[in-house]
Motif scaffolding. Sequence first.
Motif, PDB file in Angstrom:
ATOM      1  N   ASN A 192      -6.274  -2.033  -3.410  1.00 45.69           N
ATOM      2  CA  ASN A 192      -7.615  -2.619  -3.350  1.00 45.69           C
ATOM      3  C   ASN A 192      -7.553  -4.054  -3.847  1.00 45.69           C
ATOM      4  O   ASN A 192      -6.524  -4.510  -4.361  1.00 45.69           O
ATOM      5  CB  ASN A 192      -8.618  -1.793  -4.161  1.00 45.69           C
ATOM      6  N   SER A 246      -5.021   3.709  -4.288  1.00 45.67           N
ATOM      7  CA  SER A 246      -4.715   2.995  -3.056  1.00 45.67           C
ATOM      8  C   SER A 246      -4.901   1.509  -3.299  1.00 45.67           C
ATOM      9  O   SER A 246      -5.551   1.098  -4.269  1.00 45.67           O
ATOM     10  CB  SER A 246      -5.623   3.471  -1.913  1.00 45.67           C
ATOM     11  N   GLY A 278       0.819  -1.217   0.000  1.00 45.45           N
ATOM     12  CA  GLY A 278       0.000   0.000   0.000  1.00 45.45           C
ATOM     13  C   GLY A 278       0.845   1.255   0.000  1.00 45.45           C
ATOM     14  O   GLY A 278       0.559   2.226  -0.723  1.00 45.45           O
ATOM     15  N   ARG A 279       1.912   1.256   0.793  1.00 45.11           N
ATOM     16  CA  ARG A 279       2.811   2.410   0.847  1.00 45.11           C
ATOM     17  C   ARG A 279       3.508   2.631  -0.501  1.00 45.11           C
ATOM     18  O   ARG A 279       3.651   3.760  -0.971  1.00 45.11           O
ATOM     19  CB  ARG A 279       3.871   2.187   1.932  1.00 45.11           C
ATOM     20  N   THR A 338       4.039  10.280   3.236  1.00 52.70           N
ATOM     21  CA  THR A 338       4.058   8.824   3.359  1.00 52.70           C
ATOM     22  C   THR A 338       3.755   8.432   4.796  1.00 52.70           C
ATOM     23  O   THR A 338       4.466   8.851   5.706  1.00 52.70           O
ATOM     24  CB  THR A 338       5.425   8.251   2.967  1.00 52.70           C
ATOM     25  N   GLN A 382       1.146   4.123  -3.018  1.00 56.20           N
ATOM     26  CA  GLN A 382       0.917   5.533  -2.720  1.00 56.20           C
ATOM     27  C   GLN A 382       2.101   6.388  -3.191  1.00 56.20           C
ATOM     28  O   GLN A 382       1.937   7.484  -3.722  1.00 56.20           O
ATOM     29  CB  GLN A 382       0.686   5.727  -1.221  1.00 56.20           C
TER      30      GLN A 382
END
Length: 762
Positions: free
Chosen positions: A550, A548, A537-538, A613, A541
């Motif tokens: 999913n 994001s 996820g990071r 972040t 981003q």
Amino acid sequence: MGDKGTPVSRGHDHKIDAHWWAEMVERIVGYHPNVDRVFLARLCHHVCEATVACPTPPASESTCPSQPTRVATTAGDGNLATVATVQRHGIPLYPSEISAILVELRLDVASVAAGLLLERFVNQQISTSEIRREFGEDVLFLVEGVAKISLASARAKADPQPEELRKMIMAMAQDMRVILVRLAICLQQVRGMSAANVTPPQRLTREILEIYAPIAHRLGIYWIKNELEDLAFKLSQPEVYASLCEQLEAHRQGGADAVRKMVALLTRLLKKHNISGQVLGREKHIYSVYNKLQRKGGTLDALYDIVGYRIIVRKKADCYRALGMIHGEFRPIPGRLKDYIALPKSNGYQSLHSVVFGPFGDRVEIQIRTEKMHQVAESGVAAHWSYKEGLHTKKHSGATGFDSLKRILELHRNADDPSQFLENVKIDLFPNEIYLFTPAGDIITLPVGATPVDFAYAVHSEVGDHCQGAKVNGRMVPLKTVLATGDVVEILTSRNQHPNPEWLRFVVTGQARYRINRWEKKQSKEQALALGRELLGREIQKSGHGMSLNEKLLQQATEMFRLANTEDLLVRIGSSLLPPGQVVAKLFPDWEKSSSGKTRQTVPAAKLPESGTPALRLEGLLSEMAVVAARCCSPVPGDQTVGIVTTGKGITLHAQDCPNLEGLREEPERWIPAVDWLEDRRHTYVARLRVWAVNRRETPLRITQTVAAVKAGIVKIQMQERDRDPCQFLLDVDVPGLQVLERVMQGLRSMTDVVGVERIRG
């Protein structure tokens, strides 16, 4: 051993002829009067090499075929002994010897049929459909199972095959007859090697001594256990074996008269006390003598139980009457009385054992048991098998000695690591045992060296998983306390308690090790799963696509890397087996191009969290899992930390001022600079302190009390520079995080005897 008249080895003549078959049938009928004669006739048709005059069945039953059915062999002479297509270590299977051993064990006809048909099945001289049609599913199950686990195993390979052993164990756990047929094959093979003077590989004799002989022991079949051990010993160490045989022969000649006198004396004593029974003198088998000499050293003269005496009586009450008679006539040796009648061994063995000073000035071991106990002591599960006519289905597998073995096998059959599985099974197969009691008076048998945690898992897996503390004989004790026979153990549990990896340092049972390892792997997977989701996820981003993580992206990435499911993908990322940047590059190729031309940068000396972040959140830490604390700087929750990705291990947390980070400045892709590691009271970590204090005798005690007052623990305290004042103390303190550590340091500084306190990195 079996009864007199049991078919014996036929030397080098392994033909299955009319005389041999008639003898076999007579023995089977002797312990199984209602045996299916039609079944025996069909079996005769398939295995006899010539027309066989079988015992005449009733008129309603078929007889043996009028024409011989000859077995096709490589030599073409109809002799099963010449078929050596499938051999182990150059020794062929001899169906006549295998089935004779099974009859000696008094097994059902399905087992005997499996022993007779096994070689033909392996050599493809009889098909599965033919076995099913002629002998039924029961025989087919045994033949197929034993053939697969015994003969298809890759014995030619240099290394032991734990995976093959696991297959055998899984089959054994279904039906104990598979074990018994397998033991019969093993015994026939090792007899053949001994007769042919074949030197087997060392690993084979080790396998016999470590696996098969202990299995026979667990089932209480001592005569097979003893013969397997003696023959394996003879094959592996022929010179030592021959030397010990010579010593035993000399010892036997010198004491033969004493043995006869002792047997006669005990027989007279039984008559004098009106106890009906018989007295036997038996010699300890050679491998057992060798083991005892290895453990205790010395010579044969120092061993008192080379020859033991057995008193066999009719009733259990007579056992205790005979024991009283023995102790009334001879002086017992303290601590050498064992009551295996009240406390049977896990394989069903029952007997009274006592060591006394004999009439000729030596120590004598005497065993007292009933006739039924004697049968079980000699043949174990096989003796129980013969008590009930027609035992041939799996529902009877709970016979003497099999329940405990089956629990061991079922427990480990699904182990992830075959090598660990092998070790756990060997741990559980026959250690020396202690007898413990629950508060309700139930008996729990465990190996010597067992702890309350082993006891908890023996009671029930859930009890072990939630074990929080223990009382032994009414007193609280540490969980690593070694238990002793007679202890009454009470386990305290809590729903919030889970297996602790530290327990692996002291548990001794395979069951405990299996459950603890399973919990540890489960936690590792769950943590790697959560960490993988966080890291991916990071990274998404950071890519700047405004997206994001999913489920759609997860599924897309899973398919791109050809993985089984999204969980597998996240676990790989969390375990650092798959870099999250590589996943994002697959998902967004344009991001890969835009970032590929960037100049490689190093990480600044004081790296701060990247703007925009979010910090990597850690709710706790389990050592040796997906996230670990570096030992070089020993960070604790609350410290400013940096995460370093290590392939295959996960993330290692370092303090930001750790000097070892300097060597990683050139690898920015491995850094996770923003880590939010929160204190979690469920987990504690070790921090090291240096304390300068006045050199007084009571100073260590006061330091310990101060640390305990702020709800921290001392793992280790070490005094340095003893001759100086002030002197130095090194403290390893156990804390949940930085806040508690700072309170510990503040409390130490407030002591009048303390001059200074500092934290040590590493």
